[in-house]
Design an enzyme around this catalytic site. Sequence first.
Site, PDB file in Angstrom:
ATOM      1  CB  CYS A   8       7.551  50.997   7.243  1.00  0.00           C
ATOM      2  SG  CYS A   8       8.412  49.744   6.271  1.00  0.00           S
ATOM      3  CE  LYS A  54       4.679   5.688   7.199  1.00  0.00           C
ATOM      4  NZ  LYS A  54       4.071   6.917   7.614  1.00  0.00           N
ATOM      5  CB  CYS A  60       9.751  47.370  10.255  1.00  0.00           C
ATOM      6  SG  CYS A  60       9.592  49.154  10.001  1.00  0.00           S
ATOM      7  CB  CYS A 106      11.106  52.855   6.597  1.00  0.00           C
ATOM      8  SG  CYS A 106      10.971  51.958   8.147  1.00  0.00           S
ATOM      9  CD  GLU A 156      -2.458  -1.236   2.753  1.00  0.00           C
ATOM     10  OE1 GLU A 156      -2.510  -0.225   3.472  1.00  0.00           O
ATOM     11  OE2 GLU A 156      -2.909  -2.343   3.089  1.00  0.00           O
ATOM     12  CE1 TYR A 174      -3.885   3.269   8.227  1.00  0.00           C
ATOM     13  CE2 TYR A 174      -3.762   4.952   6.525  1.00  0.00           C
ATOM     14  CZ  TYR A 174      -3.600   4.558   7.842  1.00  0.00           C
ATOM     15  OH  TYR A 174      -3.155   5.453   8.763  1.00  0.00           O
ATOM     16  CE  LYS A 195       8.387   7.789   7.630  1.00  0.00           C
ATOM     17  NZ  LYS A 195       8.408   9.084   8.318  1.00  0.00           N
ATOM     18  CB  CYS A 254      13.044  48.798   8.474  1.00  0.00           C
ATOM     19  SG  CYS A 254      11.897  48.495   7.119  1.00  0.00           S
ATOM     20  CG  ASP A 272       3.311  12.674   5.129  1.00  0.00           C
ATOM     21  OD1 ASP A 272       3.177  12.378   6.332  1.00  0.00           O
ATOM     22  OD2 ASP A 272       4.175  13.463   4.714  1.00  0.00           O
TER      23      ASP A 272
HETATM   24  S1  IVH Z   1      -1.305   0.563   8.809  1.00  0.00           S
HETATM   25  C1  IVH Z   1      -0.974  -1.756  12.619  1.00  0.00           C
HETATM   26  N1  IVH Z   1      -1.290   1.556   6.374  1.00  0.00           N
HETATM   27  O1  IVH Z   1       1.631   5.583   9.065  1.00  0.00           O
HETATM   28  C2  IVH Z   1      -1.033  -1.054  11.322  1.00  0.00           C
HETATM   29  N2  IVH Z   1      -0.606   2.965   8.174  1.00  0.00           N
HETATM   30  O2  IVH Z   1       3.697   4.726  11.637  1.00  0.00           O
HETATM   31  C3  IVH Z   1      -1.235   0.392  11.496  1.00  0.00           C
HETATM   32  N3  IVH Z   1      -0.056   5.258   7.484  1.00  0.00           N
HETATM   33  O3  IVH Z   1       0.156   5.479  12.233  1.00  0.00           O
HETATM   34  C4  IVH Z   1      -1.144   1.264  10.380  1.00  0.00           C
HETATM   35  N4  IVH Z   1      -0.456   4.978   5.337  1.00  0.00           N
HETATM   36  O4  IVH Z   1      -0.953   6.914  10.429  1.00  0.00           O
HETATM   37  C5  IVH Z   1      -1.040   1.799   7.694  1.00  0.00           C
HETATM   38  N5  IVH Z   1      -1.379   2.302   4.181  1.00  0.00           N
HETATM   39  C6  IVH Z   1      -1.138   2.543   5.488  1.00  0.00           C
HETATM   40  C7  IVH Z   1      -0.695   3.805   5.951  1.00  0.00           C
HETATM   41  C8  IVH Z   1      -0.433   3.978   7.311  1.00  0.00           C
HETATM   42  C9  IVH Z   1      -0.087   5.836   6.284  1.00  0.00           C
HETATM   43  C10 IVH Z   1       0.353   5.960   8.725  1.00  0.00           C
HETATM   44  C11 IVH Z   1      -0.503   5.680   9.922  1.00  0.00           C
HETATM   45  C12 IVH Z   1       0.411   5.045  10.927  1.00  0.00           C
HETATM   46  C13 IVH Z   1       1.760   5.450  10.450  1.00  0.00           C
HETATM   47  C14 IVH Z   1       2.774   4.377  10.712  1.00  0.00           C
END
Ligand code: IVH
Length: 678
Positions: free
Chosen positions: A435, A118, A429, A414, A116, A229, A316, A411, A120
Amino acid sequence: MSLFDQSEKERILQLRATLHHHNYLYYVESRPEISDREFDRLLAELAELESHHPELFDANSPTQRVGSDLSHKFEQVPHRYAMLSLGNTYNRGDVEAFYRRIEEGLGGEPFEICCELKFDGLGISLIYEKGRLVRAVTRGDGTLGDDVTANVRTIRSIPLVLPEGAGWPDEFEIRGEILMPWERFEQLNKARELRELPLFANPRNAASGTLKSQNSAVVAERGLDARLYYLLGENIPAESHYANLEMARGWGFKVSEAMKRVTGLDAVFDYIDYWQEQRKNLPVATDGIVLKVDSIRQQKALGYTAKSPRWAIAYKYPAERALTRLVEVTYHVGRTGAVTPVANMEPIQLSGTMVRRASLHNQDIIAGLDLHIGDMVYVEKAGEIIPQIVGVAKELRDEKLGPKVKFIDHCPDCGAPLVRYEGEAATYCPDATGCPQQIKGRIEHFISRDAMNISSLGPESVDEMFERDLLHDAADLYRLGVKDLSGAYGTRERSAQNIIKAIDRSREAGFDRVVFALGIRFVGKVAAKSLAAHFKTIERLRQAGMEELLSVEGIGAIIAGAVAEYFANPRNLDFVARLQAAGVNMAMPETETLSDCLSGQTVVVSGTFTQHSRDEYKKLIEAHGGKNVTSISSKTSFILAGANMGPSKLEKAQKLGVKIMSETDFLTLIDKTAGSET
Ligand code: IVH
């Protein structure tokens, strides 16, 4: 203790203090000063050192918690299942090691991995009972979270009621991420820049700041989104994580299309490689990928460590960074007088755009970097739109190195000596009246699109007319004639006429726009609307005391203080008076009368509502002849109470025997007696 141990001890204490500080900036203030990666690196260093020194164990060490985003504004509720975080890595070798551990842990049994993205944003837990959303809770410290249900209800992509017969279990929890799409994030920062509010560093901070707002109207306006998710509960439908999410998609949840179930390590790396580039085309921010063992039976067999599941890991992507030379530091003075240092660098290509400038924020950041002219600096855009200087390559310093960057003390515009107020990072300022940069900034704000919308008049014309002594403040706009604008200064008569027409039209702009256009510090569009709706005339707004200001929905101490300060200044009063004399609209239109069924009644509105906003209820009360008051007394006719009415109010109402009316009863009342449409 040996000398070596002594210095390790010092390093441990230093790291703990540093990490506590950055933890606070990140989770509480939503304005980190270092990248996630740097934070993770420091945390890893601390964990390593601590493992050599069990005698220095501290239950409050940053390594002992998963981070907390609890704030005091919301009710804190326990999670039914702890909300753990994931093991994080930036290293492909660790991904392979994870895969091998799974193989071993399952004793050679075949398994599938659900790959999946991740996302943000901000982790959220949503609880559904009988197909309805009953609660939304942030991660908090993993055990307790903030109840943000009212705010989450405003997020359009989160279903409030699930379709009948879709096969959802009676009770379940679904977890995911609250996100602010890139587009919304950019709009928001543009608007904040105009108002000289601090910018959000990235969409995650913007989403988090928004979700923790106490004003759910603000949340609704910001256009948050979500991706889900993780499905949990006693009776979830399938034995496969992937299949559960596909079903949840069928119940109306937004589940990422990028989710993919694979076998074998090669397929995992293919997924990682593919999304490293493709993720840049997504509407929301991602910072990596998450790998999960698909079978829930196998997940259970693998189990958990104290902090995270053994069956999942996050990888990451490296932040994009570039190295370039610092050429010069210039300073920008905004309309509030805040002076922002800007790094001008040799142009460099970064994540698809040419970067020339980066904000250096303030004096302390410059000092912290030990920045010199001619330094080679690292520039990063880790999901951030505004490039940041994240470090200085000191090892590359050579004879070309110039002087240390010293923040200016006068400044640049001015020449006034700059000031720094206690407890504030910004330098100002102080010469608001003299100014030029501040004066022009205020005029530009006044004419901007969300304010008086005289946008045909650009910053160049403002500049020019200021130079020609035609404009000293925005009220002077209303004395301009076609002659002042046309002729020698590049504006043709025809467009001069259009500008004059636009200025003329702006006299009719809504009162809320006028309140915004005044440029009162911290008063944005939303606050201006609330203030205009509540006070209705400039006279009442001017005379408002702190108590009444604070009673307005969405107005807190900072804004209330700024409003009071604004109207305490004779120069501002004179400005407002001249706008008024020029015919600028200084009042809300009279409210229409719908009936007199509430005539003679005084009503207190309290709590949060579902059918109309609190302000709309106040308007309805007036439209039906009633009067709004803010505090309960024996004279109060009734309280219109929504959800979450404060306990002290409730107690007072009961003690005084004041009737409490629900939203629906109120609507029925005005509907019946007045036959009105509400
Ligand atoms: S699963 C036990 N899936 O990343 C499983 N987390 O440190 C728990 N996050 O706290 C999370 N995308 O806020 C999962 N596809 C994804 C995610 C995801 C982002 C975040 C989530 C979690 C942190 C992991």
